[in-house]
Design a protein around this motif. Structure first.
Motif, PDB file in Angstrom:
ATOM      1  N   ARG A  98       0.507  -1.471   0.160  1.00 54.71           N
ATOM      2  CA  ARG A  98       0.252  -0.259  -0.259  1.00 54.71           C
ATOM      3  C   ARG A  98       0.882   1.401  -0.190  1.00 54.71           C
ATOM      4  N   LEU A  99       2.145   0.737   0.511  1.00 57.53           N
ATOM      5  CA  LEU A  99       2.477   2.349   0.995  1.00 57.53           C
ATOM      6  C   LEU A  99       3.454   2.866  -0.831  1.00 57.53           C
ATOM      7  N   ARG A 100       3.978   1.812  -0.951  1.00 58.44           N
ATOM      8  CA  ARG A 100       4.294   1.753  -2.305  1.00 58.44           C
ATOM      9  C   ARG A 100       3.846   1.968  -3.145  1.00 58.44           C
ATOM     10  N   ALA A 101       2.777   1.826  -3.175  1.00 60.64           N
ATOM     11  CA  ALA A 101       1.963   2.197  -4.800  1.00 60.64           C
ATOM     12  C   ALA A 101       0.976   3.513  -4.495  1.00 60.64           C
ATOM     13  N   ALA A 102       1.104   4.206  -2.817  1.00 59.10           N
ATOM     14  CA  ALA A 102       0.407   5.293  -3.151  1.00 59.10           C
ATOM     15  C   ALA A 102       2.065   6.510  -3.288  1.00 59.10           C
ATOM     16  N   VAL A 103       3.268   5.781  -2.824  1.00 55.04           N
ATOM     17  CA  VAL A 103       4.216   6.600  -3.360  1.00 55.04           C
ATOM     18  C   VAL A 103       4.402   7.159  -4.530  1.00 55.04           C
ATOM     19  N   ALA A 104       4.069   5.502  -5.406  1.00 56.43           N
ATOM     20  CA  ALA A 104       4.250   5.467  -7.238  1.00 56.43           C
ATOM     21  C   ALA A 104       2.882   6.751  -7.593  1.00 56.43           C
ATOM     22  N   ALA A 105       1.817   6.536  -7.034  1.00 56.14           N
ATOM     23  CA  ALA A 105       1.079   7.713  -7.540  1.00 56.14           C
ATOM     24  C   ALA A 105       1.228   9.178  -7.020  1.00 56.14           C
ATOM     25  N   GLU A 106       1.845   9.521  -6.303  1.00 50.92           N
ATOM     26  CA  GLU A 106       2.264  10.546  -5.819  1.00 50.92           C
ATOM     27  C   GLU A 106       3.705  11.032  -6.808  1.00 50.92           C
ATOM     28  N   GLU A 107       4.104   9.709  -7.096  1.00 48.68           N
ATOM     29  CA  GLU A 107       5.168  10.057  -7.810  1.00 48.68           C
ATOM     30  C   GLU A 107       5.510  10.416  -9.253  1.00 48.68           C
ATOM     31  N   GLU A 108       3.797   9.905  -9.975  1.00 51.16           N
ATOM     32  CA  GLU A 108       3.927  10.585 -11.159  1.00 51.16           C
ATOM     33  C   GLU A 108       2.753  11.284 -11.398  1.00 51.16           C
ATOM     34  N   ARG A 109       2.190  11.568 -10.120  1.00 51.15           N
ATOM     35  CA  ARG A 109       0.893  13.181 -10.388  1.00 51.15           C
ATOM     36  C   ARG A 109       2.188  14.474  -9.987  1.00 51.15           C
ATOM     37  N   GLN A 110       3.007  14.202  -9.403  1.00 53.66           N
ATOM     38  CA  GLN A 110       3.645  15.252  -9.487  1.00 53.66           C
ATOM     39  C   GLN A 110       5.163  15.868 -10.463  1.00 53.66           C
ATOM     40  N   LYS A 170      -2.415  13.493   9.631  1.00 51.59           N
ATOM     41  CA  LYS A 170      -3.173  12.447   9.247  1.00 51.59           C
ATOM     42  C   LYS A 170      -2.509  11.244   9.189  1.00 51.59           C
ATOM     43  N   SER A 171      -3.302  10.027   9.814  1.00 48.69           N
ATOM     44  CA  SER A 171      -2.684   8.283  10.415  1.00 48.69           C
ATOM     45  C   SER A 171      -3.043   7.441   8.925  1.00 48.69           C
ATOM     46  N   ASP A 172      -3.657   7.812   7.947  1.00 48.77           N
ATOM     47  CA  ASP A 172      -3.255   7.112   7.077  1.00 48.77           C
ATOM     48  C   ASP A 172      -2.862   6.966   6.045  1.00 48.77           C
ATOM     49  N   ILE A 173      -1.732   5.602   4.998  1.00 51.14           N
ATOM     50  CA  ILE A 173      -1.571   6.063   4.639  1.00 51.14           C
ATOM     51  C   ILE A 173      -0.829   6.778   3.413  1.00 51.14           C
ATOM     52  N   GLU A 174      -1.766   7.108   2.641  1.00 55.60           N
ATOM     53  CA  GLU A 174      -2.624   7.497   1.236  1.00 55.60           C
ATOM     54  C   GLU A 174      -2.220   9.327   2.035  1.00 55.60           C
ATOM     55  N   SER A 175      -3.118   9.529   2.887  1.00 53.21           N
ATOM     56  CA  SER A 175      -3.149  11.087   3.206  1.00 53.21           C
ATOM     57  C   SER A 175      -1.085  11.254   3.480  1.00 53.21           C
ATOM     58  N   ALA A 176      -1.001  10.540   4.666  1.00 53.65           N
ATOM     59  CA  ALA A 176       0.222  11.272   4.456  1.00 53.65           C
ATOM     60  C   ALA A 176       1.236  10.948   3.509  1.00 53.65           C
ATOM     61  N   VAL A 177       1.564  10.327   2.428  1.00 47.84           N
ATOM     62  CA  VAL A 177       1.869  10.145   1.079  1.00 47.84           C
ATOM     63  C   VAL A 177       2.275  11.381   0.108  1.00 47.84           C
ATOM     64  N   ARG A 178       0.694  12.171   0.763  1.00 47.13           N
ATOM     65  CA  ARG A 178       0.450  13.051  -0.008  1.00 47.13           C
ATOM     66  C   ARG A 178       1.033  13.997   0.738  1.00 47.13           C
ATOM     67  N   THR A 179       0.511  14.817   1.383  1.00 46.38           N
ATOM     68  CA  THR A 179       1.233  15.450   2.553  1.00 46.38           C
ATOM     69  C   THR A 179       2.784  15.181   2.149  1.00 46.38           C
ATOM     70  N   ALA A 180       3.516  14.442   1.834  1.00 43.87           N
ATOM     71  CA  ALA A 180       4.573  14.964   1.921  1.00 43.87           C
ATOM     72  C   ALA A 180       5.023  15.293   0.632  1.00 43.87           C
ATOM     73  N   PHE A 181       4.155  14.936  -0.144  1.00 41.19           N
ATOM     74  CA  PHE A 181       4.871  15.866  -2.014  1.00 41.19           C
ATOM     75  C   PHE A 181       4.453  17.497  -1.574  1.00 41.19           C
ATOM     76  N   THR A 182       2.933  17.169  -1.042  1.00 35.21           N
ATOM     77  CA  THR A 182       2.494  18.725  -2.030  1.00 35.21           C
ATOM     78  C   THR A 182       2.141  19.542  -0.594  1.00 35.21           C
ATOM     79  N   GLY A 183       3.340  19.246   1.033  1.00 34.87           N
ATOM     80  CA  GLY A 183       2.368  19.907   1.798  1.00 34.87           C
ATOM     81  C   GLY A 183       4.087  21.321   2.066  1.00 34.87           C
ATOM     82  N   SER A 184       3.583  21.727   3.241  1.00 34.99           N
ATOM     83  CA  SER A 184       4.586  22.443   3.689  1.00 34.99           C
ATOM     84  C   SER A 184       5.551  22.369   4.355  1.00 34.99           C
TER      85      SER A 184
END
Length: 330
Positions: free
Chosen positions: A29-41, A113-127
């Motif tokens: 799940r973590l690798r999928a979330a990271v890959a999705a954000e890599e592609e998105r960004q 947030k504690s869910d993986i997808e939200s945390a990964v999204r913050t990692a790539f797009t947060g402040s």
């Protein structure tokens, strides 16, 4: 202090290094979330490193820095984050958290947030947010002096005993209830020790204490607000000394913490907590440096990890030592 992320390189050449504690993690799940954000960004694929029992994060963090990533993502609990952060102070590389541990207190205090997808999204797009780091010079029974970082809290007494006596497996299953046995036995015994301490070089004070906690953040497990004035970026340490006399003062402490848990959720409630008079059983102070020594060795914990027994400590704060990725305010 919070500021938006800036592009040091074009997005096509940027990449992250992901440091993973694999013991409590859905890796796919973590690798999928990271890959999705890599592609998105539009980022390059991330480099991946894993911690081990023998290396909870220090060596892999050093290896990560050699790769010169634009972002370090840490998937783990407070102990893993602390171990990695010890190698990154004063680095301009931001650290992002994917909370997967038992406590995740730093993530909670940073509003993640504690869910993986939200945390990964913050990692790539947060402040990016600069936060302070606490450092403890610990004098051990054999006269050795070791130095370690903490990001949330360090505790001596009951707080340290809870960290040592409660297993990770039990904490994972029942959370803060894993500490119930340690708390009950400690309240019944109410064993105190002679604490000799000074703040910011002031004259030494002597008190009989049950527990001493020095915090960079204020909120504990289960949303309990222990240090109402603590902020991870205020350049100060918040100190609380527990010195109850008997069961009823312990009950009063419990009631106060229960009320604080409810009130701090609103701005008005937080104001009420700040103006509410303290009582003798809880002694609050603020400082940049705490020096303490004990007549008998006392147990110490850092961010929930047991660090054995010490005969004295010097605790200092390094303002704005680390950059952490937090939810965007835009």
């Amino acid at each position: 202090m919070t500021h938006t992320t800036t592009d040091r390189k074009s997005s096509e050449s940027r990449f992250a290094t992901v440091i993973v504690n694999p013991t409590r993690l859905d890796g796919r799940r973590l690798r999928a979330a990271v890959a999705a954000e890599e592609e998105r960004q539009g980022w390059l694929p991330s480099a991946w490193l894993e911690t081990t029992i023998d290396d909870p994060g220090q060596s892999v963090a050093t290896a990560a820095l050699l790769q010169h990533p634009d972002l370090i993502i840490v998937a783990g609990g407070d102990g893993t984050i602390r171990a990695v952060s010890e190698q990154v102070p004063d680095s301009s590389i931001p650290i992002a958290i994917v909370p997967t541990g038992t406590g995740n207190l730093l993530a909670r205090n940073l509003g993640l947030k504690s869910d993986i997808e939200s945390a990964v999204r913050t990692a790539f797009t947060g402040s990016d947010r600069l936060i302070d780091a606490g450092f403890v010079n610990m004098r051990h029974e054999d006269s050795r002096v070791t130095r370690h970082m903490f990001l949330v809290m360090t505790g001596i007494g009951l707080d340290a005993s809870m960290a040592a006596d409660s297993t990770n497996a039990l904490k994972k299953r029942i959370g803060w209830l894993a500490y119930t046995d340690s708390i009950s036995r400690s309240v019944i015994r109410n064993k105190q020790f002679l604490l000799r301490y000074r703040l910011d070089g002031s004259p030494e004070e002597n008190v009989h204490a049950h527990t001493v906690i020095v915090g960079n953040c204020g909120t504990l497990t289960a949303g309990i607000l222990l240090l109402p004035d603590a902020r991870p970026d205020d350049g100060r340490l918040d100190v609380v000394v527990f010195r109850p006399k008997g069961f009823w003062q312990w009950a009063r402490i419990g009631s106060r913490l229960a009320v604080a848990r409810l009130l701090h959720r609103t701005r008005f409630g937080t104001l009420v907590l700040r103006v509410t008079p303290h009582f003798r059983a809880l002694q609050y102070r603020q400082a940049r440096t705490l020096e303490a020594r004990f007549d008998e060795p006392q147990r110490i914990e850092l961010d929930g990890d047991d660090h054995g027994f010490v005969t004295g400590v010097t605790v200092t704060v390094h303002p704005s030592a680390l950059t952490f990725r937090s939810p965007s305010t835009s």
